[in-house]
Every structure is written in C-alpha cells, then in structure tokens.
Design a protein around this motif. Structure first.
Motif, PDB file in Angstrom:
ATOM      1  N   TYR A   1       0.838  -1.215   0.000  1.00  0.00           N
ATOM      2  CA  TYR A   1       0.000   0.000   0.000  1.00  0.00           C
ATOM      3  C   TYR A   1       0.867   1.258   0.000  1.00  0.00           C
ATOM      4  N   SER A   2       1.931   1.256   0.809  1.00  0.00           N
ATOM      5  CA  SER A   2       2.812   2.425   0.879  1.00  0.00           C
ATOM      6  C   SER A   2       3.497   2.675  -0.460  1.00  0.00           C
ATOM      7  N   LEU A   3       3.948   1.595  -1.119  1.00  0.00           N
ATOM      8  CA  LEU A   3       4.598   1.756  -2.423  1.00  0.00           C
ATOM      9  C   LEU A   3       3.637   2.331  -3.451  1.00  0.00           C
ATOM     10  N   SER A   4       2.418   1.816  -3.468  1.00  0.00           N
ATOM     11  CA  SER A   4       1.429   2.303  -4.421  1.00  0.00           C
ATOM     12  C   SER A   4       1.061   3.766  -4.139  1.00  0.00           C
ATOM     13  N   SER A   5       0.851   4.088  -2.865  1.00  0.00           N
ATOM     14  CA  SER A   5       0.494   5.462  -2.487  1.00  0.00           C
ATOM     15  C   SER A   5       1.629   6.427  -2.788  1.00  0.00           C
ATOM     16  N   LEU A   6       2.860   5.977  -2.563  1.00  0.00           N
ATOM     17  CA  LEU A   6       4.014   6.825  -2.842  1.00  0.00           C
ATOM     18  C   LEU A   6       4.085   7.159  -4.323  1.00  0.00           C
ATOM     19  N   SER A   7       3.903   6.158  -5.161  1.00  0.00           N
ATOM     20  CA  SER A   7       3.963   6.375  -6.596  1.00  0.00           C
ATOM     21  C   SER A   7       2.873   7.339  -7.065  1.00  0.00           C
ATOM     22  N   SER A   8       1.664   7.166  -6.533  1.00  0.00           N
ATOM     23  CA  SER A   8       0.555   8.049  -6.915  1.00  0.00           C
ATOM     24  C   SER A   8       0.798   9.471  -6.444  1.00  0.00           C
ATOM     25  N   ALA A   9       1.296   9.617  -5.208  1.00  0.00           N
ATOM     26  CA  ALA A   9       1.546  10.948  -4.658  1.00  0.00           C
ATOM     27  C   ALA A   9       2.656  11.661  -5.419  1.00  0.00           C
ATOM     28  N   GLN A  10       3.677  10.912  -5.838  1.00  0.00           N
ATOM     29  CA  GLN A  10       4.749  11.521  -6.621  1.00  0.00           C
ATOM     30  C   GLN A  10       4.222  12.007  -7.971  1.00  0.00           C
TER      31      GLN A  10
ATOM     32  N   VAL B   1      10.711   9.664  10.913  1.00  0.00           N
ATOM     33  CA  VAL B   1      11.826  10.461  10.383  1.00  0.00           C
ATOM     34  C   VAL B   1      11.463  10.965   9.000  1.00  0.00           C
ATOM     35  N   LEU B   2      11.712  12.260   8.775  1.00  0.00           N
ATOM     36  CA  LEU B   2      11.540  12.834   7.444  1.00  0.00           C
ATOM     37  C   LEU B   2      12.888  12.810   6.745  1.00  0.00           C
ATOM     38  N   PHE B   3      12.923  12.178   5.565  1.00  0.00           N
ATOM     39  CA  PHE B   3      14.157  12.058   4.793  1.00  0.00           C
ATOM     40  C   PHE B   3      14.054  12.860   3.505  1.00  0.00           C
ATOM     41  N   ALA B   4      15.162  13.484   3.129  1.00  0.00           N
ATOM     42  CA  ALA B   4      15.296  14.059   1.795  1.00  0.00           C
ATOM     43  C   ALA B   4      15.916  13.003   0.887  1.00  0.00           C
ATOM     44  N   VAL B   5      15.336  12.827  -0.290  1.00  0.00           N
ATOM     45  CA  VAL B   5      15.904  11.877  -1.250  1.00  0.00           C
ATOM     46  C   VAL B   5      17.109  12.553  -1.900  1.00  0.00           C
ATOM     47  N   ALA B   6      18.295  12.281  -1.348  1.00  0.00           N
ATOM     48  CA  ALA B   6      19.522  12.923  -1.827  1.00  0.00           C
ATOM     49  C   ALA B   6      20.103  12.215  -3.042  1.00  0.00           C
ATOM     50  N   ASP B   7      19.787  10.940  -3.210  1.00  0.00           N
ATOM     51  CA  ASP B   7      20.310  10.159  -4.334  1.00  0.00           C
ATOM     52  C   ASP B   7      19.182   9.250  -4.817  1.00  0.00           C
ATOM     53  N   THR B   8      18.597   9.584  -5.974  1.00  0.00           N
ATOM     54  CA  THR B   8      17.426   8.840  -6.454  1.00  0.00           C
ATOM     55  C   THR B   8      17.783   7.408  -6.834  1.00  0.00           C
ATOM     56  N   PHE B   9      19.013   7.175  -7.298  1.00  0.00           N
ATOM     57  CA  PHE B   9      19.398   5.814  -7.669  1.00  0.00           C
ATOM     58  C   PHE B   9      19.476   4.927  -6.417  1.00  0.00           C
ATOM     59  N   LYS B  10      20.133   5.430  -5.371  1.00  0.00           N
ATOM     60  CA  LYS B  10      20.240   4.646  -4.146  1.00  0.00           C
ATOM     61  C   LYS B  10      18.864   4.443  -3.505  1.00  0.00           C
ATOM     62  N   PHE B  11      18.000   5.445  -3.627  1.00  0.00           N
ATOM     63  CA  PHE B  11      16.652   5.297  -3.075  1.00  0.00           C
ATOM     64  C   PHE B  11      15.897   4.209  -3.823  1.00  0.00           C
ATOM     65  N   SER B  12      16.144   4.098  -5.115  1.00  0.00           N
ATOM     66  CA  SER B  12      15.473   3.045  -5.888  1.00  0.00           C
ATOM     67  C   SER B  12      15.904   1.660  -5.424  1.00  0.00           C
ATOM     68  N   VAL B  13      17.117   1.568  -4.858  1.00  0.00           N
ATOM     69  CA  VAL B  13      17.578   0.294  -4.299  1.00  0.00           C
ATOM     70  C   VAL B  13      16.704  -0.095  -3.117  1.00  0.00           C
ATOM     71  N   LEU B  14      16.387   0.868  -2.257  1.00  0.00           N
ATOM     72  CA  LEU B  14      15.511   0.593  -1.114  1.00  0.00           C
ATOM     73  C   LEU B  14      14.116   0.204  -1.591  1.00  0.00           C
ATOM     74  N   LEU B  15      13.593   0.941  -2.565  1.00  0.00           N
ATOM     75  CA  LEU B  15      12.261   0.610  -3.089  1.00  0.00           C
ATOM     76  C   LEU B  15      12.249  -0.791  -3.685  1.00  0.00           C
ATOM     77  N   ASN B  16      13.337  -1.163  -4.336  1.00  0.00           N
ATOM     78  CA  ASN B  16      13.431  -2.500  -4.914  1.00  0.00           C
ATOM     79  C   ASN B  16      13.423  -3.578  -3.826  1.00  0.00           C
ATOM     80  N   GLN B  17      14.107  -3.311  -2.706  1.00  0.00           N
ATOM     81  CA  GLN B  17      14.106  -4.270  -1.600  1.00  0.00           C
ATOM     82  C   GLN B  17      12.698  -4.434  -1.023  1.00  0.00           C
ATOM     83  N   LEU B  18      11.962  -3.347  -0.950  1.00  0.00           N
ATOM     84  CA  LEU B  18      10.589  -3.396  -0.455  1.00  0.00           C
ATOM     85  C   LEU B  18       9.693  -4.191  -1.401  1.00  0.00           C
ATOM     86  N   GLU B  19       9.900  -3.999  -2.684  1.00  0.00           N
ATOM     87  CA  GLU B  19       9.117  -4.743  -3.676  1.00  0.00           C
ATOM     88  C   GLU B  19       9.436  -6.235  -3.621  1.00  0.00           C
TER      89      GLU B  19
END
Length: 817
Positions: free
Chosen positions: A57-66, A121-139
C-alpha cells in the motif's frame, strides 16, 4: 508573624567531590539491563503477511503521490532543482548513531527531521538511484510474501520500517486556507549537513517573492520565512513547487478580553512609591503599558522596544497594563483592596508586540526586541509573555521553532520568561460544571510557545483573592481551571510504562487566574466569566480604574512577581535558581479527587506556588541553594550535615521527623528537528547515605530513595527523552540520621544524549551549569517546633547566609532624608 530568614547557599568549591562515572551491568535505577533496550530485531514484526500488505500500500500510495506532485508543478517557474521528501514511520526509535549513515550512504536518504520521539523520520531523497535500491528491496519483500516470489533474500533493515509516505502539499499546510492569509510562517527544511540543494531552491523562492512583491523575512536560526500577506493561490504555488517548505503555519495570536462587572471607578485609589534604581526589571512582552495609571512611577521611559507603530505607553487592548501591574505588585494589593500606598517589587519595561486583542506575531520581531532589551538593560532577567498563538498544539507535536528560539535566548542570556499556557475559551461553551475529563480533548492542549523548556510555563489556578465563600466551579481555589491548558504530549503512546520519563510535563506551576462561575437563568444553566470568581486588575481604560476577568494572562505575571521578589532580595542568583525556587515551593497537596495522578502534572504541573516559601526560610525550615556546573560523564557529591538536636533531644517523634524537598533545574542549548534529543543533556540527582564517592558510584543501594536517580539515563539505543526540571520530596527519621552520623550526600550526574547527529556531540562536551534547591523542614506539630533547624544547619555545614538587599528600607530612608 512567622520569623523570616534569608535562604542559604552551599560553598560548593570547598566541599564537593567529583569523579568519572562508569556504567556497570546495573543501570541507574538499580535493576539489571532491560531486554527492551536491545537493538531493533526482526521479532518486532512477526506477521510478515500484514507487513507485506502495508508495504504494498505504501509503495502504491508513494507512486501516486509523486505523480500528482509532479503534475502540479508549474514548469514556467523554472525552479532549478526538485527534491522528494519521504516520511518513514518505524516500529520504535530510529537509532541515529547506527542508522543515520546507513540510510544516507546505502539508500540515498538524508534524515532532516525526527518526530514522534524519533519513531518517525523525514528524509530528503539525496540520491534517487540509491533510493530506488531501497524501493526495490521493499518490492522484493512484497512479492516474496504476497505473490510467492522465488527470491528469498532481502535487506533485513527494512523490517524496522512500519510504513512510509511522500510529504505532500496537504501535509505541509497546517492552517485554514479559507481565512485571510496574513502573518504566515513557512518553516523550511533544515539540512543537517552542508549541501547546495536547499540554498539553490531558497534563492529561487526569494526571486519568486520579489517578482510578486510579497514581503517576507528569513530567520536563519530556525530557517523560518515570515510573510506579512499572501494570496491563497500564491501560497499553494509555493508549496507545490519549491521543495524546501516543511510546514506552513499561522502566526496569529490572541489575548484574553477583560470585562467590567461593576460600576467603573474614576480614581485608582492607590499609589506606588517611586522606583528605586536597584529594583529588578521585568520586561512585559505585551500590548503596551499605559502611563496614565499609577504604574507610571515605576515605568522605564523607553518607547523604542516596539514593533506596532503605536506608543509603548498606550494600551489599546487593555491587557499589558493589567499584566504589568500584577508583575510589579503581585498579590499584596489584594490584601487592602488596592487601597493605600505600595512598594513595587520591580520596575517595568514595556516591550510592545501587539496593539489589539488579536493579530499577527512575528517571531523574528519578538526575538529582536528581547535581545535589544537585554543589551540595553544587562540586569534584565525576568520577562512575561502572555500572548500565545491562537491555535493549540497538536497531540505529541514537536517543540515549535518559536519556543526553540526562546529556549536559546534564555540559555544564552541567563534569563527566564514567564509564559502562560494561553486560555481555552472553548471550555465554557461545552461544560456546565468542573469536569476534569474535559482535559483529555486535543483542543485543551497548550499553545505555542508555552512548551518552552528553558523558560517557565504558568497555568491558572482558580484562586481569585476574594474573601468569603469561594464561588468558582472548581473544587477549591488550588485546582487548575478548565480554561487553563494541558501538556500536549502523552508518552504512553510511544513508550512502555517503565520507559516513560515522568519528569517531563507542562505547565511548571499554576498561579491564581480566577475561575468560571455557575450562572443560572430561568431557562439556562451554564458556566462563564462572572463578577464573583474573577480577578481584579488595573485597567488602561481612562473611564475606569479596574476591570475584572479570568485568564492565564494573570497567572503568568503573578508568578513573575515572585521571581522579582527573589531578585529584589537575592540579586545575584541565576535565572534557573529562580525557577528551581518557584517549582520547589509549589504544592499539589490540596489538589486531589477527582483529578487522577496520571493527569495531574499535565494540567497542574508541580502545583500552586507559595510566594512566602519561595522567597524566605524560617527557623524551622531552611532552603539551601547549590549553584554549580558539571561536565559529561562526571558524578559530583555535596554533603549536608543535620543538627545534632534532631537525634539527641526528645522530640517525641521517631519517624518522618524531617522532610526534604529538592528541585534541580538547568538550561541547555536545544537541538532543533530532533524531538527525542531536543534536550541533549542528561542530568540527574539523588540523595545518598554517608558513603565515599566510590561507594556511591558502585553501589546504588546507598541511595535513600526508592528511585535511585531522578531520571534514568541507562538506555542508549532507545533512550528516554531528557528533562531539565526534576523535583523529589521524602522524609527521614531518627534511625536514618543515626545510621549516617547525621550526614547525607546529594549526588549530581551528567552525561550526553546518545541520539545526536554526527558532528553535534563535540559542542556539548563542556561544563553545564545547574541549580539545585534543597528545602529541609521539621515535621512536628506547630506547638512543638523547635526553632533550631535553620541555625543548626548553618553551624554544621560549610554554608553561607545569602547576601540580601532590603530595598524597601533603603527606599524609606531616602524618602525620609
């Protein structure tokens, strides 16, 4: 009349012992290591199916909100850079020393703000490639547990995550967009490490304001932009496009409205002695002080501390004048009904920030005036602030940037601001009697900036200084009133019972503010302000002398008057000592049913203040002051020897012979954006048996208290929040005195908080001032009090009678000459 004596001060440089403190297997409260202090483990979330569904649900909501946020952007603005901010909710506290760098270097997420006591915690996405690694782990985790995926390996760190979401424009806006948008504050995201991105975005935002002729000012300390007026469309465009805004709030503030219930008086009927130059000064941060009242004789002739454009000596709101009168004169005029001649306890300095009953407040302007006042009048230590934000704080909300600024100011300048909780005017519209359960409502929370920790917050007691039967709705005069506000944080939502720091709450104390009355008509029964339980205050209205009302705006200056009395008598005390004296002399003893203990501190603090006990000792009761400093990882001890007569004389009492009440207060440089470590200094104290310091270090059973220290500093990975105000009270008897040769040792311990961002720790590795007030009193029937305690303590200890100044007698001599 009871004999009054000056307070006492321990000669700490001659008697204290100190050593390095080392933690053993046993913690500060004497028990073994807690299992729940272990590092975060997978066992925290055993149901992986539910967790996978939440992640999905969080992944889907994140994508829609972005997608929605990207679509809202106005490309014509040509903002040079955009950043996504992800709010991650964890199952427990985010361990900063361990995970800060992992999330930054491995996942490209830079932690910029810690709330819900660091479980969010509020995070700034400082590196979109590395953040995609986290999203991939969640998926991968979702597919493994919901879609029977074949991959069985995933990063175990993600199990610590509960859910996550994008910081949206709706999350940022915390005000009513249907109302005129004047005095708006944009709280900007403050990066903990030097990066160019926020500067680039901010420069672009400034250009946007200039092109639209929007007047704004940046406070660089708190990263807050104050805007005088902005349209709804422009505000929405700012939050949709400039990825540096974290929060949008209103700076509107209100005051109480005095009312006249009796025939106006044409004459004030009292005089104030001309001010002695050595009197303390109280800065009245308010709506001005009228110079057409008797207060003019103690009013400092300075009209420059003013942001309104209307003279500081005109009070159009009829508010600051009443506040000033209470701060300068206190309770004394009520003894004679404001008749006769009075000696003031303070001179008054008008610091005018508002000219009406409500309006916008600029945090920047208030801080500039405070600093200017302190620069012009270096002896100024006491201020009153009875104008708070209109909106109450949300449940468990972090400390505001305004309160943070006031905390920094108080710490850096050795000052103390008496801040009211503000009034909950909604109380009279929904209650018909005194219902303590009403305080559970979220709109009963205190208002900004009364959550300030280095200053002192004052709530209202029902006392109204009327003789005869009390006619308020409260059970008695000592009770907190329904319109007084409560502490907004409930630690039970974040900590298990054993990990709740019960020392953290607001208000600090309550003081008289008047009460609601029960008003009955032929058809209605309701509560409201009335003529019989309200407080009489000086009016600035030329057609009347006094007005009558209720409010925490009266409670705060009455408490400030006690501080003025302290400084008047002991001019060299630190501001935190003044706070400790007031807290130490407050009492909850007359407040009981129906308010339960778990609610009492959050609405009444340490209780109703006692001016006499705050300012004076007597023959049977002595207040000893310890002013010192302590470095981190150090324990310091201070012996106090009790007089021999307590065990040699036949006092006809063996147990509970002497009561000890002690309060520790200290100020600190606060840490913004870190709710758990806002107070980064852990300090605690206790009273120990007559042992060497090594024995105290190694054997916690030597404490004579059930709780070994006033707060527990053992936890490191999941610590408690730290308090900077601690109070204890207990009794000792003849046996304890004999066993310890009439001597007990007060120990103070200091260490640094474990949850600071790398780079923050070094500046706190220094000595930290603290004030410890210890009241010792005989617990004998009044007829059997010996009158020996005060002098006995002076004789037996390396102690001095505090230097005092008798300004009243000095003034009388001047007048006679």
């Amino acid at each position: 009349m009871k004999q009054t004596n000056p307070h006492l001060k321990l000669n700490v440089d001659r008697i204290k012992l100190y050593e390095k403190f080392t933690y053993k297997q046993r913690d500060l409260s004497g028990s073994k290591k807690r299992d729940n202090d272990e590092e975060n483990s997978d066992e925290a979330v055993p149901n992986y199916i539910n967790k996978a569904e939440t992640f999905s649900y969080s992944l889907s909501s994140l994508s829609s909100a972005q997608t929605l946020r990207y679509e809202k952007r106005n490309q014509n603005l040509q903002v040079p850079r955009h950043v996504d901010y992800i709010k991650i909710h964890f199952h427990s506290q985010f361990n900063i020393p361990k995970y800060f760098n992992i999330y930054y270097h491995n996942y490209g997420l830079l932690a910029v703000s810690f709330t819900r006591f660091n479980s969010t915690v509020l995070f700034a996405v400082a590196d979109t490639f590395k953040f995609s690694v986290l999203l991939n782990q969640l998926e991968i985790f979702v597919k493994l547990h919901l879609d029977n995926g074949r991959t069985k390996t995933f990063d175990p760190n993600i199990l610590f995550i509960d859910k996550f979401e994008l910081l949206s424009s709706n999350d940022m806006i915390n005000l009513d967009l249907s109302k005129p948008l004047s005095h708006i504050k944009l709280e900007l995201i403050d990066y903990p490490i030097p990066v160019h991105t926020p500067n680039i975005i901010y420069d672009s935002l400034v250009q946007y304001f200039e092109q639209r002729q929007i007047i704004q000012e940046l406070n660089p300390t708190t990263q807050t932009v104050e805007i005088q007026l902005i349209s709804r469309e422009d505000l929405l465009e700012v939050v949709d496009n400039f990825d540096i805004v974290q929060n949008v709030i209103s700076g509107l503030a209100t005051i109480i409205s005095p009312s006249t219930y009796q025939q106006p008086e044409r004459s004030y009927g009292f005089e104030i002695e001309p001010a002695n130059e050595n009197l303390p000064i109280v800065g009245i941060i308010d709506t001005g002080i009228s110079n057409t009242t008797p207060l003019r004789s103690i009013l400092i002739n300075d009209d420059h501390l003013n942001v309104t454009g209307v003279s500081s000596f005109i009070d159009n709101a009829n508010h600051g004048t009443g506040v000033a009168g209470l701060a300068a004169l206190g309770r004394d005029p009520y003894l004679t009904g404001y008749r006769g001649k009075f000696s003031a306890d303070a001179r008054l300095l008008s610091i005018k920030i508002l000219d009406g009953g409500h309006g916008g407040i600029s945090d920047n302007d208030v801080l500039k005036l405070l600093k200017e006042a302190k620069l012009k009048y270096p002896q100024l230590k006491i201020y009153t602030l009875t104008i708070c934000y209109s909106q109450n704080k949300k449940d468990d909300e972090e400390i505001s940037r305004y309160a943070y600024e006031l905390d920094k100011f108080a710490h850096e300048n050795d000052c103390l601001i008496f801040i009211c909780t503000s009034n909950n005017n909604h109380a009279s519209s929904v209650n018909t009697d005194y219902d303590h359960l009403y305080f559970n409502q979220h709109h009963c929370n205190l208002s900004v900036p009364s959550e300030s920790m280095n200053n002192i917050t004052i709530g209202a007691a029902a006392e109204c200084f009327r003789d005869g039967t009390f006619l308020g709705i409260s059970p008695s005069k000592e009770y907190p009133t329904l319109y007084s506000r409560k502490y907004h944080v409930d630690f039970r939502r974040y900590f298990k019972k054993g990990k709740i720091n019960n020392r953290i709450f607001k208000p600090d104390v309550i003081e008289a503010g008047g009460d609601y009355e029960l008003i009955e008509t032929k058809y209605l029964k309701f509560i409201d302000k009335g003529p019989s339980a309200s407080v009489q205050v000086i009016s600035s209205d030329p057609t009347e002398s006094f007005c009558y009302s209720i409010g925490t705006s009266f409670s705060a200056p009455l408490a400030a008057n006690i501080a003025a009395k302290i400084l008047k008598k002991y001019p060299n005390l630190r501001s935190q000592t003044i706070k400790a004296l007031i807290v130490n002399a407050a009492s909850l003893s007359n407040i009981g049913h129906p308010i339960p203990d778990d609610m009492l501190n959050r609405i009444a603090g340490h209780g109703l203040v006692d001016p006499d006990k705050t300012v004076y000792s007597d023959n049977n009761s002595a207040t000893i002051i310890i002013e010192d400093s302590i470095e981190p990882e150090i324990i310091q001890t201070y012996p106090i020897k009790f007089p021999e007569y307590l065990i040699k004389d036949d006092l006809k009492k063996q147990n509970q012979l002497v009561r000890i009440t002690a309060t520790l207060c200290f100020s600190f440089e606060p840490v913004l954006h870190n709710q758990l470590s806002y107070c980064p200094i852990f300090m605690a104290f206790s009273v120990f048996r007559n042992k060497d310091i090594d024995d105290i270090k190694e054997d916690y059973e030597n404490s004579i208290l059930r709780a070994r220290w006033t707060q527990d500093g053992y936890y490191k990975t999941n610590p408690k929040a730290n308090s900077n105000t601690h109070k204890i009270s207990f009794t000792i008897g003849v046996k304890e005195l004999k066993d310890e040769s009439n001597t007990f040792k007060i120990a103070v311990l200091c260490k640094l908080g474990s949850q600071l961002i790398p780079g923050q720790i070094e500046k706190y590795k220094l000595g930290h001032n603290f004030s410890l007030v210890v009241k010792i009193e005989e617990q004998l029937p009044e007829k059997r009090l010996t009158g020996k305690l005060y002098q006995g303590l002076v004789s037996e200890n390396d102690i001095e009678v505090l230097d005092t100044v008798d300004l009243d007698n000095e003034l009388n001599l001047d007048l006679e000459v």
